[in-house]
Design a protein around this motif. Structure first.
Motif, short mmCIF file in Angstrom:
data_model
loop_
_atom_site.label_atom_id
_atom_site.label_comp_id
_atom_site.label_asym_id
_atom_site.label_seq_id
_atom_site.Cartn_x
_atom_site.Cartn_y
_atom_site.Cartn_z
N ILE A 161 -13.33 26.71 107.11
CA ILE A 161 -14.00 26.14 105.93
C ILE A 161 -14.16 24.64 106.06
O ILE A 161 -15.25 24.08 105.84
N VAL A 162 -13.08 23.96 106.44
CA VAL A 162 -13.12 22.49 106.55
C VAL A 162 -14.06 22.07 107.68
O VAL A 162 -14.78 21.07 107.56
N THR A 163 -14.07 22.84 108.78
CA THR A 163 -14.99 22.53 109.87
C THR A 163 -16.44 22.55 109.38
O THR A 163 -17.24 21.67 109.70
N GLY A 164 -16.78 23.56 108.57
CA GLY A 164 -18.13 23.64 108.04
C GLY A 164 -18.44 22.50 107.10
O GLY A 164 -19.54 21.92 107.14
N ILE A 165 -17.48 22.12 106.24
CA ILE A 165 -17.70 21.02 105.30
C ILE A 165 -17.89 19.71 106.05
O ILE A 165 -18.77 18.90 105.71
N ILE A 166 -17.07 19.48 107.08
CA ILE A 166 -17.21 18.25 107.87
C ILE A 166 -18.57 18.20 108.55
O ILE A 166 -19.22 17.14 108.61
N SER A 167 -19.04 19.34 109.05
CA SER A 167 -20.34 19.37 109.73
C SER A 167 -21.48 19.00 108.78
O SER A 167 -22.47 18.39 109.20
N LEU A 168 -21.34 19.36 107.51
CA LEU A 168 -22.37 19.02 106.53
C LEU A 168 -22.20 17.62 105.96
O LEU A 168 -23.13 17.10 105.32
N PRO A 172 -19.31 14.18 106.81
CA PRO A 172 -19.09 13.03 107.71
C PRO A 172 -19.42 13.29 109.18
O PRO A 172 -19.63 12.35 109.95
N GLY A 173 -19.46 14.57 109.57
CA GLY A 173 -19.77 14.87 110.97
C GLY A 173 -21.22 15.16 111.24
O GLY A 173 -21.58 15.55 112.36
N TRP A 174 -22.08 14.98 110.23
CA TRP A 174 -23.50 15.33 110.38
C TRP A 174 -24.16 14.60 111.54
O TRP A 174 -24.82 15.20 112.39
N ASP A 175 -23.99 13.28 111.59
CA ASP A 175 -24.65 12.49 112.63
C ASP A 175 -24.16 12.87 114.02
O ASP A 175 -24.94 12.90 114.98
N ILE A 176 -22.85 13.18 114.13
CA ILE A 176 -22.32 13.57 115.44
C ILE A 176 -22.94 14.88 115.89
O ILE A 176 -23.35 15.04 117.05
N GLY A 177 -23.02 15.85 114.97
CA GLY A 177 -23.64 17.14 115.31
C GLY A 177 -25.09 16.99 115.71
O GLY A 177 -25.53 17.61 116.69
N MET A 178 -25.80 16.17 114.96
CA MET A 178 -27.22 15.96 115.27
C MET A 178 -27.39 15.30 116.64
O MET A 178 -28.27 15.68 117.42
N SER A 179 -26.54 14.31 116.93
CA SER A 179 -26.68 13.61 118.21
C SER A 179 -26.37 14.54 119.39
O SER A 179 -27.03 14.45 120.45
N LEU A 180 -25.41 15.43 119.23
CA LEU A 180 -25.10 16.37 120.31
C LEU A 180 -26.26 17.32 120.55
O LEU A 180 -26.60 17.63 121.71
N LEU A 181 -26.89 17.81 119.49
CA LEU A 181 -28.04 18.71 119.65
C LEU A 181 -29.22 17.97 120.26
O LEU A 181 -29.95 18.53 121.10
#
Length: 423
Positions: A318-325, A327-336
């Protein structure tokens, strides 16, 4: 004899079934779900919702005696199982001329300190009001080689590095499962007395903490330092158990158990011994006759860890999903984007992955959905390895080890799948 065992796949019911089957009796088991027991016909039936006696009559065809070992310690099932569903069964027994009915109640329910006690007491009254040859057996805390409910809790608490001393608890007199089963066999005899109610209490009175210490010695661990829990801490554990019940988990730690522990579970075993000739064994002697195996030591430790495993694992997703949406949004986008995905497609991929993580976490925390949640977590973890390797292979050499850390997650996933079942 052809016997109907209601609650026949439970802790006590399955032991009754094993003994009676070994003696050549034909058993018909009734329970909400089938657990793979062999050698008996099984009827899947929700007792709490089977409140019409007509629904019981086909099941009673050819039955010589009924053993009602069904019980519930939580939720709306208590009135349904202990009173309404059971009363419908007793009415059907009257109609079908099944005279002998043995009810497994609980010791001390006359005091009615909780909904559990009140519904058990009213269930006894429902039986005694019928024109049947009834027998009511009221066991104390039942201890057996198998473990479920309070018996499993004792083992789990015994595995802790400290000995928790719960406040506001009264003494108990644990009774051996084999002695309870032997008593049922006695009352199935044609010449056995009927219209009797007996307390089934062990010969030794002890505190709950003493019982935990006894199991710790049996499991061959050194004595643990006692820690007296303040009332607020103990109450918080019981409330956490209530919360787990909301998610469908059957836990022996809840506010109902708290009320029952305040009442205690003691009684006089002398009338039981005088009527049946069965001398109840002390728990210590019974445990000494069957030394603990390494499997039981594993079970005790895993039982104590199980709530943490499912709680932490579910919250991890659950927390992984919340972080992805968040504070971790920019990191996820940059990796993709590094992997060649751009714009809206990359954003949709991050959102879909985050929502999937949250749904998986909620499913793992929910007992009815946990099997599907764990399988989904396992599959999606493998998918992350494949997709991550294809899009950003450098993650394998990242000092923080994001790809390497998936493997311990997979192992915890397998452990959770292995210990998911309650019995």
């Amino acid at each position: 004899m052809r016997l109907l065992i209601v609650g026949g796949t439970g802790f006590i019911g399955s032991a009754i079934h094993a003994r009676l089957s070994a003696e050549g009796h034909e058993c018909v088991l009734v329970s909400r779900s089938h657990t793979g027991l062999s050698g008996a016909r099984h009827v899947a039936l929700d007792i709490a919702r089977t409140t019409n006696s007509d629904n019981w009559k086909p099941i009673l065809k050819g039955i010589d005696a009924v053993i009602n070992a069904a019980g519930a310690l939580q939720g709306q099932d208590m009135p349904g199982v202990h009173i309404a569903g059971s009363d419908a069964l007793y009415a059907a027994c009257e109609s079908e001329r099944v005279r002998r009915v043995i009810l497994l109640s609980a010791i001390g329910v006359q005091d009615a300190q909780s909904v559990f006690s009140r519904t058990k007491r009213d269930g006894e009254a429902a039986l005694t009001s019928r024109n049947l040859n009834w027998i009511i057996l009221r066991p104390s805390v039942v201890i057996g080689r198998a473990a479920y409910g309070g018996s499993a809790l004792l083992r789990g608490l015994a595995s802790l590095p400290i000995l928790p001393v719960m406040p506001d608890t009264a003494p108990i007199q644990p009774v051996q499962l084999d002695d309870v089963v032997e008593t049922i066999v006695f009352f199935l005899r044609p010449d056995a007395p009927s219209r009797v109610a007996l307390d089934l209490a062990g010969p030794r009175q002890m505190t709950f903490s003493d019982a935990v210490a006894l199991f710790r010695r049996w499991l061959r661990w050194r004595p643990a330092r006692p820690l007296k829990l303040p009332s607020w801490a103990a109450s918080s554990f019981y409330l956490m158990g209530d919360l787990a019940q909301i998610f469908g988990w059957r836990t022996p730690v809840n506010t109902t158990a708290q009320a029952e522990m305040r009442r205690g579970a003691t009684g006089d075993p002398e009338p039981w011994q005088r009527m049946t000739g069965i001398a109840p064994r002390e728990v210590a002697a019974a445990l000494a006759s069957e030394p603990a195996s390494v499997q039981e030591r594993w079970f005790a430790r895993l039982y104590a860890l199980k709530p943490l495993i499912f709680g932490v694992f579910g919250l991890f997703w659950i927390v992984t999903g919340i972080i992805s949406l968040g504070p971790g949004w920019d990191i996820g986008m940059s990796l993709l984007q590094e992997g060649g995905l751009e714009g809206n497609f990359a954003a949709l991929t991050v959102i879909a992955g985050a929502l999937a993580d949250i749904v998986i976490g909620v499913a793992i925390l929910s007992r009815p959905l946990s099997r599907y949640g764990l399988w989904a977590a396992f599959i999606i973890s493998l998918a992350y390895i494949v997709i991550g390797t294809a899009l950003v292979p450098r993650l394998w050499s990242d000092p923080l080890g994001p790809m390497l850390k998936i493997w311990p997650v997979l192992m915890l996933n397998l452990v959770a799948m292995a210990i998911r079942e309650d019995r």
